[in-house]
Structures are given as structure tokens and as C-alpha cells.
Scaffold this motif. Structure first.
Motif, PDB file in Angstrom:
ATOM      1  N   GLU A 104       0.836  -1.194   0.000  1.00  0.00           N
ATOM      2  CA  GLU A 104       0.000   0.000   0.000  1.00  0.00           C
ATOM      3  C   GLU A 104       0.872   1.245   0.000  1.00  0.00           C
ATOM      4  OE1 GLU A 104      -2.358   0.864   3.543  1.00  0.00           O
ATOM      5  OE2 GLU A 104      -1.001  -0.335   4.776  1.00  0.00           O
ATOM      6  N   SER A 124      -2.247   2.361  -4.411  1.00  0.00           N
ATOM      7  CA  SER A 124      -2.473   3.071  -3.151  1.00  0.00           C
ATOM      8  C   SER A 124      -3.066   2.161  -2.094  1.00  0.00           C
ATOM      9  CB  SER A 124      -3.424   4.251  -3.383  1.00  0.00           C
ATOM     10  OG  SER A 124      -4.737   3.786  -3.656  1.00  0.00           O
ATOM     11  N   ALA A 148      -5.932   2.355  -1.103  1.00  0.00           N
ATOM     12  CA  ALA A 148      -6.637   3.316  -0.241  1.00  0.00           C
ATOM     13  C   ALA A 148      -7.889   2.678   0.368  1.00  0.00           C
ATOM     14  CB  ALA A 148      -7.026   4.547  -1.056  1.00  0.00           C
ATOM     15  N   GLY A 149      -7.924   2.617   1.684  1.00  0.00           N
ATOM     16  CA  GLY A 149      -9.086   2.096   2.384  1.00  0.00           C
ATOM     17  C   GLY A 149      -9.250   0.591   2.335  1.00  0.00           C
ATOM     18  N   VAL A 191     -13.039  10.354   3.920  1.00  0.00           N
ATOM     19  CA  VAL A 191     -12.334   9.195   3.381  1.00  0.00           C
ATOM     20  C   VAL A 191     -13.288   8.038   3.127  1.00  0.00           C
ATOM     21  CG1 VAL A 191     -10.131   9.831   4.404  1.00  0.00           C
ATOM     22  CG2 VAL A 191     -11.696   8.358   5.687  1.00  0.00           C
ATOM     23  N   GLU A 247      -3.598  13.221   4.046  1.00  0.00           N
ATOM     24  CA  GLU A 247      -4.620  13.281   5.093  1.00  0.00           C
ATOM     25  C   GLU A 247      -4.097  14.179   6.209  1.00  0.00           C
ATOM     26  OE1 GLU A 247      -5.975   9.422   6.288  1.00  0.00           O
ATOM     27  OE2 GLU A 247      -6.257   8.736   4.222  1.00  0.00           O
ATOM     28  N   SER A 288     -12.360  10.654  -1.564  1.00  0.00           N
ATOM     29  CA  SER A 288     -12.528   9.478  -0.702  1.00  0.00           C
ATOM     30  C   SER A 288     -11.595   8.361  -1.144  1.00  0.00           C
ATOM     31  CB  SER A 288     -13.969   8.990  -0.754  1.00  0.00           C
ATOM     32  OG  SER A 288     -14.279   8.524  -2.052  1.00  0.00           O
ATOM     33  N   HIS A 289     -11.448   7.360  -0.264  1.00  0.00           N
ATOM     34  CA  HIS A 289     -10.655   6.189  -0.619  1.00  0.00           C
ATOM     35  C   HIS A 289     -11.233   5.494  -1.843  1.00  0.00           C
ATOM     36  CE1 HIS A 289      -9.098   5.853   3.794  1.00  0.00           C
ATOM     37  NE2 HIS A 289      -8.308   6.600   3.049  1.00  0.00           N
ATOM     38  N   SER A 290     -12.545   5.340  -1.870  1.00  0.00           N
ATOM     39  CA  SER A 290     -13.192   4.653  -2.978  1.00  0.00           C
ATOM     40  C   SER A 290     -12.971   5.396  -4.290  1.00  0.00           C
ATOM     41  CB  SER A 290     -14.690   4.505  -2.710  1.00  0.00           C
ATOM     42  OG  SER A 290     -15.341   3.905  -3.795  1.00  0.00           O
TER      43      SER A 290
END
Length: 569
Positions: free
Chosen positions: A76, A82, A84-85, A171, A224, A318-320
Motif C-alpha cells: 500500500e 495506493s 486506499a481504504g 475518506v 490526510e 474518498s478512498h473509494s
């Protein structure tokens, strides 16, 4: 402590997230105190010894302070992925038992459906080593995400989304209370001592933070951050990961500040398809999937072939949204009272200008441009059955010079493959011309729909042709695709083609029924290769011309209809 390592002393093997936080701390950025336990120690440590160290940490360094437990996996926060999330973080852990429980859950998230799907999307087969961060939690009045390069605009801005408190809504893709852009112009100002933020100075502080982090890591950053008691903190900074899919048409993406509630871009690109509500199975090419919430990584794995996404809830940073951009799936947010355009054929999801419109509502030329833009985007991002190619092409008409090329091929032992190709042209009902065409091409063993755009290059003997090939099982399947895009079939055509490949140059000798002569098309991704080949054949490059299909038919004295060889039905 033997198992828990102070952040300043961690190693690159502890994962990119921990290593980047270490670098930021060493460079003077406002990173909260943290300790890291490596994957190896997590795996091999005696449970009682680990519990003793966590207990000591929580009763000394973090006494009276909650902590956040976060993953630092090897796969990651890298320049290519990434994640991400994808892995879980656990906030507001106050007791040793809560920290130990969060540590176990954090590592277990590497075995989740989302983690499996994300690894599969990136071609990984095994779980990467996962270290874990235990970091002092900061009680923020405001927090959010900063992108040092606006991911949905082509202008020189940063983009910020924030909310009150911890910013988990941002996020998590549940929306942002504030969204604004910051200019990148001008130099980098020095931060206030201790990264304090004077009243009204948050925008200036974030701009300074973003430019300094980008300079530190050498690439655009996804940051962040949080503001607590007048001081700015940074909790994470990773490289922005997104496929670069350039728009084929001139367009300026709108500023997100003050953007219409019905036109917020989540992921840039173009997609055309029939709107469908999210189902359980994989999305099919040609479907615009409507979602009530932003998709998880495992859901995105099933949406990779969707033409585009329309979201009813979500936000850009956002992460998504980051994962959606990694896959280059066009996506826009419709969150206002405006409904998705009503029935009447496919929709254009324009994730460049930020709009959703019925394809049939566009004028014919704009419709053709939109269709090509969507097909081009699908080909560039690797949608199943779609293949994009961009090549420089020129045409040689002189029959004597064509013979020179044939002699050169024979002398070099290069074989020419001859075949008859059946072509089913399609066009809009008015047959408007704009250099964009659509047709079905079939030979004995293949069938495909070809979308093509010819771009003339001033003062050069080449044009730049962009083509997207959509492979279909039959001509009927291809015709169904084109009719669904409001194209109308024209009379069938045939041509004889002789194809050869030499040193990255594709040659195609074309003969149409009723034409007095053939012509030779030469194409390559590298025009200098075409010029080199022609020189080798003793053919002047000046004898070639960047003719498109319309010009070619005019020179051959042919109409567009009744181009069939005798004896063929």
C-alpha cells in the motif's frame, strides 16, 4: 522495547506508510508520535511479550491519550498501488486490550474480500507483509484530504475536501462539508513555527504543506491532515495513483468549487451505456451502473468493465474515489434533486465536463465525438473486448512506386497475406461527416466493430489515426451494438487487402471493386519508421499523402454504395 519500534527508527521493510511518516517526521513535518511493530515480529512474537510492551506503551508514552492502529503493508501507498481504504484502521483505542484487539483485526484485514479483490486487480497472488502503526490520536476540530494536483481538473490547482471532527466521512465517501481549490501558483512560503495556523490561515497552511510534501517525495501527493487547537497535523502522504487517460476532445474540466450538485466529477473519463441499478454479478461493457454508495474494492472488481458509474452519494477525495481513478472508470456524482435523464436509449457520462445526458439529445456530430471518446476511453483502460491503437498513417497512390515496395518485400522474403474483408458501414441517419467512422469488419476468422478517428497533421505527410476495435462474436452482435448507439446500417462493402509487416511498419494494399487502381496504406506508431522503410524502397516520402477515407473514395471515383465483388451475395 524490543518489539515496538519508535517511528523515527523504523526501516523501509516496515512498509511505505511507516517509512514515509518517518521521512516526514525527520524533515520537520507535524507527524504525531507513533510506534511500529514489524510484520516479522507480529508473526513470531510471544503473545505475552507483545502484550507487556503494548501495556507499557499505553501507560507511559500514550498515558491518557487514545491511539489509532493503522496498517503499513508492503503493497500500500506505493507509486503503482495506493490500496486506499483496503486495510482497516481503528480509531480511539484507549486500553492495552483494545490496542491488542485492533492490532489483530488490522492484520486480519489483509485477508478480507476487499484485500483479495485489490490484489487480484493488480495481479498479485500472495499477501504482502503487514506491519502495524500505533499512533497518538489527535482530536481534530477540522480534518480532511488534500490532493496537491487536482485529480479531476487539468488546471494548476490543488483540491481539498474536509469536514468537522475526524473527517472519517471524507475518506469513507459519505460526502464533504467543504470542498475548495487552492492555487499552485507562486513560490512555497515557510510554515508558521510549530505549524501553527492563525485564524483564517488554513488555506495558506494547506497550500504550504502540499507544496512541501510534493517537493519532499517528488510526485503529486494525497495527504490526510487535521487541525487541532490551532496546529496543523499530517497523518499520511502517499503518491497519487491514477491512469493518465487524456481526453480526445478539447475540454476544460470544471472547478469543483461551487460545482453543480448534479455534475461533480469523481473519476475523469467518458462512458456511454444503458443505466442499470447495481446487481450482484459483474457489470457488462455497455452498462452505466447506478450506485447508492461508493463502491468497495471488492465491488469495484465487479465493476471494471462498466462503461461508467453514476453515484448518488460520494465525494472526490474518498478512498473509494481514489481506487475508481486507479481503474480509470468514469464516474460522476448526482446528489441533487435532478434525476438521472429519463428513458430513451443510452446515456453519456461525461466525466471531463461533468454531466450526464441522453446520447440521443446530442447533435449528430457531437454524438459521434462522444461515442468515439467513450470507446477510446474503454480501450485505453482495458475494458474487456476493447482494444485501442494510435498510429501514424500515410497513403501511396502511384502504382509504379507501389511495385517498388512489392519488389522490396519479395527480395526480403516478406510474405503478403491476401484476404477479402467484408465491411458493414454505419452512420448517423443524416450521414454527417466529421472524420469519425464506425463499421463492422469481418474476415473468415474474425469479426470486430471499428471506431476510427482520423486526425490530419498540418504540413506533414502523415495523419494520426486512432482506432478502437470491439471484438464481437458475429456481425449481428456488432450491428446490435451500433444500432444501440443510434447508428444506421449502410450497404455492405468488400475490399481485397494484402497485408505485410516490416520493422514496426504495417503495409496494406487495398483494392476496391470497380476501382481502376489500388493504393497502399503504411502505418506505424513511429512515423520515422515509415520514412526509413520508404527510403529503403527508394520511394520519396513526398509521394505520400495523409488522405482519409472520404478523399480516397473521391480519388478512386467510387461512391459509398454497391462496393461488392461480382459473384458475392
Amino acid at each position: 522495547m524490543e518489539l515496538l519500534t519508535l517511528l523515527e527508527r523504523c526501516q523501509i521493510s516496515f512498509g511505505a506508510k511507516a517509512d514515509r511518516l518517518r521521512r516526514m517526521l525527520g524533515a520537520g513535518f507535524p507527524v504525531p508520535t507513533a510506534y511500529v511493530i514489524s510484520d516479522a515480529d507480529c508473526t513470531a512474537a510471544d503473545p505475552d511479550a507483545l502484550a507487556d510492551e503494548v501495556r507499557e506503551l499505553m501507560t507511559t508514552v500514550f498515558s491518557g491519550s487514545p491511539v489509532v492502529v493503522r496498517s503499513s503493508s508492503a503493497d500500500e501507498d506505493t507509486p503503482l498501488a495506493s490500496a486506499a481504504g483496503v486495510y482497516e484502521s481503528y480509531l480511539n483505542r484507549r486500553t492495552p486490550d483494545e490496542v491488542l484487539g485492533a492490532l489483530r483485526l488490522c492484520r486480519q484485514s489483509a485477508l478480507s474480500a476487499d484485500a483479495d479483490a485489490y490484489r487480484d486487480m493488480h495481479g498479485a497472488t500472495e499477501r504482502a507483509p503487514m506491519s502495524v502503526l500505533i499512533q497518538k490520536m489527535v482530536a481534530c476540530e477540522t480534518s480532511g484530504v488534500l490532493y496537491t494536483r487536482n485529480p479531476v481538473a487539468e488546471n494548476a490547482t490543488m483540491l481539498v475536501e474536509s469536514s468537522q471532527g475526524l473527517g472519517t466521512k471524507v475518506v469513507a465517501g459519505l460526502g464533504a462539508q467543504d470542498r475548495y481549490t487552492l492555487s499552485r501558483a507562486g513560490g512555497t512560503a515557510s510554515p508558521e513555527p510549530g505549524w501553527t495556523v492563525p485564524e483564517g490561515g488554513l488555506h495558506t497552511a494547506l497550500r504550504t504543506l502540499g507544496l512541501m510534501l510534493e517537493a519532499e517525495f517528488g510526485r503529486p501527493q494525497d495527504v490526510e491532515w487535521g487541525l487541532s487547537e490551532g496546529r496543523l497535523y499530517v497523518f499520511q502522504s502517499r503518491d497519487v495513483v491514477a491512469k493518465r487517460v487524456t481526453p480526445p476532445l478539447r475540454a476544460t474540466r470544471p472547478e469543483t468549487l461551487g460545482a453543480s450538485a448534479a455534475a461533480l466529477v469523481i473519476s475523469p473519463g467518458y462512458g456511454i451505456g444503458t443505466p442499470v441499478e447495481r446487481g450482484n454479478g459483474p457489470a457488462l461493457p455497455g452498462q452505466v451502473v447506478v450506485l447508492d454508495a461508493m463502491p468497495t474494492a471488492s465491488e469495484l472488481a465487479n465493476l471494471q468493465d462498466a462503461a461508467a458509474l453514476i453515484l448518488r452519494v460520494g465525494n472526490t477525495l474518498s478512498h473509494s474515489a481514489a481506487l475508481t481513478r486507479e481503474l480509470a472508470i468514469p464516474a460522476v456524482l448526482i446528489s441533487g434533486p435532478e434525476a438521472i435523464p429519463g428513458s430513451g436509449g443510452p446515456l453519456l457520462v461525461d466525466g471531463v465536463n461533468g454531466r450526464v445526458v441522453r446520447l440521443l439529445d446530442l447533435p449528430p456530430v457531437d454524438r459521434k465525438k462522444a461515442i468515439f471518446a467513450a470507446m477510446r476511453h474503454a480501450g485505453l483502460r482495458g475494458t474487456s473486448g476493447h482494444h485501442y491503437q494510435g498510429r501514424y498513417e500515410t497513403v501511396l497512390f502511384d502504382p509504379v512506386l507501389q511495385d517498388r515496395v512489392r519488389w522490396y518485400l519479395r527480395d526480403g522474403g516478406v510474405e503478403t497475406v491476401d484476404r477479402v474483408q467484408r465491411i458493414l458501414p454505419f452512420d448517423d441517419p443524416d450521414r454527417t461527416y466529421c472524420g469519425i467512422s464506425a463499421r463492422i469488419q469481418s474476415t473468415a476468422d474474425t469479426c470486430r466493430v471499428q471506431f476510427k478517428r482520423a486526425n490530419l497533421l498540418p504540413d506533414r505527410p502523415f495523419r494520426f489515426d486512432e482506432e478502437v476495435h470491439v471484438h464481437t462474436e458475429s456481425e449481428d452482435a456488432g450491428a446490435e451494438l451500433l444500432r444501440g448507439l443510434h447508428y444506421v446500417g449502410r450497404p455492405a462493402q468488400e475490399r481485397r487487402i494484402g497485408i505485410a509487416e516490416v520493422e514496426d511498419v504495417r503495409l496494406q494494399f487495398n483494392s476496391w471493386p470497380g476501382a481502376g487502381q489500388s493504393y497502399l496504406g503504411l502505418e506505424s506508431e513511429h512515423p520515422e519508421q515509415v520514412e526509413k522503410f520508404l527510403i529503403a524502397c527508394d520511394v520519396p516520402v513526398s509521394e505520400c499523402a495523409p488522405l482519409d477515407g472520404k478523399d480516397l473514395f473521391e480519388m478512386l471515383g467510387l461512391g459509398l454504395d454497391s462496393l461488392r465483388f461480382r459473384g458475392n451475395s
